[in-house]
Design a protein around this motif. Sequence first.
Motif, PDB file in Angstrom:
ATOM      1  N   SER A 261      69.387 -48.098  33.770  1.00  0.00           N
ATOM      2  CA  SER A 261      70.661 -48.076  32.989  1.00  0.00           C
ATOM      3  C   SER A 261      71.479 -49.145  33.516  1.00  0.00           C
ATOM      4  O   SER A 261      72.105 -49.807  32.623  1.00  0.00           O
ATOM      5  CB  SER A 261      71.241 -46.920  33.492  1.00  0.00           C
ATOM      6  N   LEU A 262      71.573 -49.543  34.934  1.00  0.00           N
ATOM      7  CA  LEU A 262      72.406 -50.702  35.130  1.00  0.00           C
ATOM      8  C   LEU A 262      71.848 -52.101  34.383  1.00  0.00           C
ATOM      9  O   LEU A 262      72.836 -52.672  34.099  1.00  0.00           O
ATOM     10  CB  LEU A 262      72.451 -50.976  36.664  1.00  0.00           C
ATOM     11  N   TYR A 263      70.644 -52.113  34.287  1.00  0.00           N
ATOM     12  CA  TYR A 263      70.050 -53.327  33.556  1.00  0.00           C
ATOM     13  C   TYR A 263      70.619 -53.195  32.248  1.00  0.00           C
ATOM     14  O   TYR A 263      70.856 -54.443  31.594  1.00  0.00           O
ATOM     15  CB  TYR A 263      68.425 -53.071  33.735  1.00  0.00           C
ATOM     16  N   LEU A 264      70.240 -52.033  31.595  1.00  0.00           N
ATOM     17  CA  LEU A 264      70.641 -52.221  30.098  1.00  0.00           C
ATOM     18  C   LEU A 264      72.301 -52.528  30.074  1.00  0.00           C
ATOM     19  O   LEU A 264      72.620 -52.835  28.789  1.00  0.00           O
ATOM     20  CB  LEU A 264      70.429 -50.774  29.518  1.00  0.00           C
ATOM     21  N   ALA A 265      73.133 -51.964  30.893  1.00  0.00           N
ATOM     22  CA  ALA A 265      74.645 -52.163  30.793  1.00  0.00           C
ATOM     23  C   ALA A 265      74.727 -53.727  31.096  1.00  0.00           C
ATOM     24  O   ALA A 265      75.687 -54.310  30.169  1.00  0.00           O
ATOM     25  CB  ALA A 265      75.184 -51.425  31.924  1.00  0.00           C
ATOM     26  N   ASP A 266      74.119 -54.369  31.610  1.00  0.00           N
ATOM     27  CA  ASP A 266      74.000 -55.938  31.662  1.00  0.00           C
ATOM     28  C   ASP A 266      73.676 -56.672  30.618  1.00  0.00           C
ATOM     29  O   ASP A 266      74.324 -57.417  30.060  1.00  0.00           O
ATOM     30  CB  ASP A 266      73.119 -56.383  32.910  1.00  0.00           C
ATOM     31  N   LEU A 267      72.525 -56.115  30.109  1.00  0.00           N
ATOM     32  CA  LEU A 267      72.023 -56.665  28.668  1.00  0.00           C
ATOM     33  C   LEU A 267      72.965 -56.468  27.862  1.00  0.00           C
ATOM     34  O   LEU A 267      73.431 -57.302  26.659  1.00  0.00           O
ATOM     35  CB  LEU A 267      70.626 -55.973  28.173  1.00  0.00           C
ATOM     36  N   SER A 268      73.904 -55.160  27.609  1.00  0.00           N
ATOM     37  CA  SER A 268      74.821 -54.975  26.668  1.00  0.00           C
ATOM     38  C   SER A 268      76.045 -55.976  26.984  1.00  0.00           C
ATOM     39  O   SER A 268      76.625 -56.548  25.960  1.00  0.00           O
ATOM     40  CB  SER A 268      75.342 -53.542  26.887  1.00  0.00           C
ATOM     41  N   GLN A 269      76.356 -56.383  28.069  1.00  0.00           N
ATOM     42  CA  GLN A 269      77.498 -57.375  28.121  1.00  0.00           C
ATOM     43  C   GLN A 269      77.031 -58.504  27.819  1.00  0.00           C
ATOM     44  O   GLN A 269      77.705 -59.548  27.337  1.00  0.00           O
ATOM     45  CB  GLN A 269      77.799 -57.259  29.784  1.00  0.00           C
ATOM     46  N   GLU A 270      75.714 -59.019  28.071  1.00  0.00           N
ATOM     47  CA  GLU A 270      75.343 -60.359  27.727  1.00  0.00           C
ATOM     48  C   GLU A 270      75.303 -60.338  26.052  1.00  0.00           C
ATOM     49  O   GLU A 270      75.652 -61.376  25.648  1.00  0.00           O
ATOM     50  CB  GLU A 270      73.709 -60.635  28.233  1.00  0.00           C
ATOM     51  N   LEU A 282      73.889 -50.709  21.036  1.00  0.00           N
ATOM     52  CA  LEU A 282      72.465 -50.020  21.363  1.00  0.00           C
ATOM     53  C   LEU A 282      72.219 -50.169  22.842  1.00  0.00           C
ATOM     54  O   LEU A 282      71.532 -48.839  22.916  1.00  0.00           O
ATOM     55  CB  LEU A 282      71.523 -50.584  20.273  1.00  0.00           C
ATOM     56  N   SER A 283      72.328 -50.977  23.328  1.00  0.00           N
ATOM     57  CA  SER A 283      71.788 -51.138  24.704  1.00  0.00           C
ATOM     58  C   SER A 283      72.489 -50.181  25.841  1.00  0.00           C
ATOM     59  O   SER A 283      72.064 -49.405  26.755  1.00  0.00           O
ATOM     60  CB  SER A 283      72.099 -52.573  25.108  1.00  0.00           C
ATOM     61  N   ALA A 284      73.924 -50.226  25.517  1.00  0.00           N
ATOM     62  CA  ALA A 284      74.874 -49.245  26.368  1.00  0.00           C
ATOM     63  C   ALA A 284      74.291 -47.760  25.697  1.00  0.00           C
ATOM     64  O   ALA A 284      74.373 -47.146  27.004  1.00  0.00           O
ATOM     65  CB  ALA A 284      76.140 -49.541  25.944  1.00  0.00           C
ATOM     66  N   ILE A 285      74.169 -47.656  24.628  1.00  0.00           N
ATOM     67  CA  ILE A 285      73.736 -46.270  24.292  1.00  0.00           C
ATOM     68  C   ILE A 285      72.473 -45.653  25.068  1.00  0.00           C
ATOM     69  O   ILE A 285      72.390 -44.664  25.590  1.00  0.00           O
ATOM     70  CB  ILE A 285      73.589 -45.873  22.757  1.00  0.00           C
ATOM     71  N   GLU A 286      71.502 -46.678  25.097  1.00  0.00           N
ATOM     72  CA  GLU A 286      70.278 -46.200  25.526  1.00  0.00           C
ATOM     73  C   GLU A 286      70.243 -46.084  27.148  1.00  0.00           C
ATOM     74  O   GLU A 286      69.749 -45.330  28.032  1.00  0.00           O
ATOM     75  CB  GLU A 286      69.323 -47.596  25.369  1.00  0.00           C
ATOM     76  N   ALA A 287      71.410 -46.814  28.041  1.00  0.00           N
ATOM     77  CA  ALA A 287      71.496 -46.555  29.137  1.00  0.00           C
ATOM     78  C   ALA A 287      72.248 -45.199  29.412  1.00  0.00           C
ATOM     79  O   ALA A 287      72.376 -44.799  30.585  1.00  0.00           O
ATOM     80  CB  ALA A 287      72.428 -47.782  29.759  1.00  0.00           C
ATOM     81  N   GLN A 297      63.174 -37.402  29.390  1.00  0.00           N
ATOM     82  CA  GLN A 297      63.642 -38.721  30.360  1.00  0.00           C
ATOM     83  C   GLN A 297      65.036 -39.181  29.946  1.00  0.00           C
ATOM     84  O   GLN A 297      65.889 -39.249  30.744  1.00  0.00           O
ATOM     85  CB  GLN A 297      62.826 -39.930  30.369  1.00  0.00           C
ATOM     86  N   GLN A 298      65.241 -39.363  28.680  1.00  0.00           N
ATOM     87  CA  GLN A 298      66.690 -39.750  28.016  1.00  0.00           C
ATOM     88  C   GLN A 298      67.527 -38.461  28.468  1.00  0.00           C
ATOM     89  O   GLN A 298      68.759 -38.643  28.582  1.00  0.00           O
ATOM     90  CB  GLN A 298      66.302 -39.990  26.809  1.00  0.00           C
ATOM     91  N   ARG A 299      67.317 -37.084  28.262  1.00  0.00           N
ATOM     92  CA  ARG A 299      68.145 -35.938  28.093  1.00  0.00           C
ATOM     93  C   ARG A 299      68.528 -35.913  29.761  1.00  0.00           C
ATOM     94  O   ARG A 299      69.816 -35.492  30.120  1.00  0.00           O
ATOM     95  CB  ARG A 299      67.209 -34.652  27.939  1.00  0.00           C
ATOM     96  N   SER A 300      67.380 -36.203  30.819  1.00  0.00           N
ATOM     97  CA  SER A 300      68.045 -35.986  31.985  1.00  0.00           C
ATOM     98  C   SER A 300      68.246 -37.363  32.745  1.00  0.00           C
ATOM     99  O   SER A 300      68.428 -37.364  34.049  1.00  0.00           O
ATOM    100  CB  SER A 300      66.725 -35.465  32.997  1.00  0.00           C
ATOM    101  N   ARG A 301      68.636 -38.618  31.807  1.00  0.00           N
ATOM    102  CA  ARG A 301      69.093 -39.883  32.653  1.00  0.00           C
ATOM    103  C   ARG A 301      70.218 -39.685  33.367  1.00  0.00           C
ATOM    104  O   ARG A 301      71.296 -38.725  33.021  1.00  0.00           O
ATOM    105  CB  ARG A 301      69.018 -40.712  31.534  1.00  0.00           C
ATOM    106  N   PRO A 302      70.346 -40.137  34.653  1.00  0.00           N
ATOM    107  CA  PRO A 302      71.659 -40.119  35.401  1.00  0.00           C
ATOM    108  C   PRO A 302      72.792 -40.971  34.852  1.00  0.00           C
ATOM    109  O   PRO A 302      72.754 -41.786  34.097  1.00  0.00           O
ATOM    110  CB  PRO A 302      71.266 -40.522  36.704  1.00  0.00           C
ATOM    111  N   TYR A 303      74.094 -40.273  34.771  1.00  0.00           N
ATOM    112  CA  TYR A 303      75.160 -40.800  34.012  1.00  0.00           C
ATOM    113  C   TYR A 303      75.756 -42.288  35.042  1.00  0.00           C
ATOM    114  O   TYR A 303      75.696 -41.983  36.354  1.00  0.00           O
ATOM    115  CB  TYR A 303      76.448 -39.813  34.110  1.00  0.00           C
ATOM    116  N   VAL A 304      75.600 -43.130  34.376  1.00  0.00           N
ATOM    117  CA  VAL A 304      76.084 -44.506  35.152  1.00  0.00           C
ATOM    118  C   VAL A 304      77.476 -45.098  34.519  1.00  0.00           C
ATOM    119  O   VAL A 304      77.387 -45.259  33.264  1.00  0.00           O
ATOM    120  CB  VAL A 304      75.151 -45.568  34.892  1.00  0.00           C
TER     121      VAL A 304
END
Length: 409
Positions: A261-270, A282-287, A297-304
């Motif tokens: 999720s942190l990696y996807l958040a970085d991709l969203s920023q980029e 889309l990147s932030a939503i997937e994170a 896995q998406q239902r139980s993903r930790p909140y970041v």
Amino acid sequence: MSDALTPPEHAEGEDQPKVFVSYSRKDREKAHRISKVLADRNLGIFRDTEDILPTEEWRDRLEQLIREADTIIFLLSPASAASEVCAWEIELAHELEKRIAPIVIEDVPGQDIPPILARLNFIFCTDRDPFEDAVDSVISAVNTDIDWIREHTRLAGLARRWRQSGERRSLLLRGADIADAERWRDERPREAPQITADQTKFITESRRNAQRQQKLTLALSLAAVVVGLGLAGIAFWQRNEAQAQRNVAEAQRNDALTAQSLYLADLSQEALARGDTTMAILSAIEALPDTTSTDPQQRSRPYVAAARMALTEAMSERRELHTLGFPSPTSSADAEFSPDGKRILSSDFSQAVLFDAQTGKQIAALRFPWQERLLQHPFLARRRTDYSHVSRCKRRRCRHMGRPDRRSS
């Protein structure tokens, strides 16, 4: 002398007292008369009828009948007092603690009476005595304490079988029979025969064996409880260990998803820095976790929180007015505006869809099975010069669609 043996003159029932009549063959007529009357009075009678030699086989059979009898009736006369076989019979009965009822059928000098009989009460049935009175006295003597006497006979037989088997435990009394035998031993009538040593030992060993069995059963029960507790403890430990391993695995999974999720958040920023708000969103939503997703896995993903901040920032930079609902959501499609800006055409390899640019609603759809037919469509033939490309698409897909390079147009 003694004579041969026959079964009882009357077939006895289970409740008939069993009587063995010991007499000399010289007194056979009187013995027969007395036996017949006693049999008619519901007694099971064993008596002698024929002269035989005192062989070992005969003695074994005779001993068996004496053991099975409840009472021994001895017809006392000069002939029976002098008989060696009659003396052996009465000595065996005395050894077995049998009840002995001596009936005087002929006067015998006091010094000739066997010592075992001399101390007993006699029933007189001589020629000068009333026969019926003598019979009544015999019946009364036989039936006195008959239940206790019968148990004496039964326990004597069981004790003898146990002793002859080498004192096998399987032949001892069990359960309520032990308590009944102890009660019988303790409630001996005053005038009843003595309890034999074999009977006493048999009852005592039966109680000891029962106590051993109880201790063994208790020990086995305690062992079963200990084993059960041990197995329960092992199962509890294994459960806790498995739960701990599941917790570790889940923590590792959450760490991996958090890192993703942190990696996807970085991709969203980029993507947002490049001006690609759609990709940033889309990147932030997937994170972020999605409780409505079909992916566990998406239902139980930790909140970041970083992903949430990236989504908020990307949404604030969003410029799209509408989202086009392409019929094939798994496709990667191109989109073009019409020259007047009122229509949008989106297409992939299998179909082309026309949307209203103001409302985003679908106007028409054209389906075709292969690329050649798509490229031959009249509307698409003009896209080289009349349409402005407004959608970001993959270069290889655009090349496959045959779209000319803008630098050459």
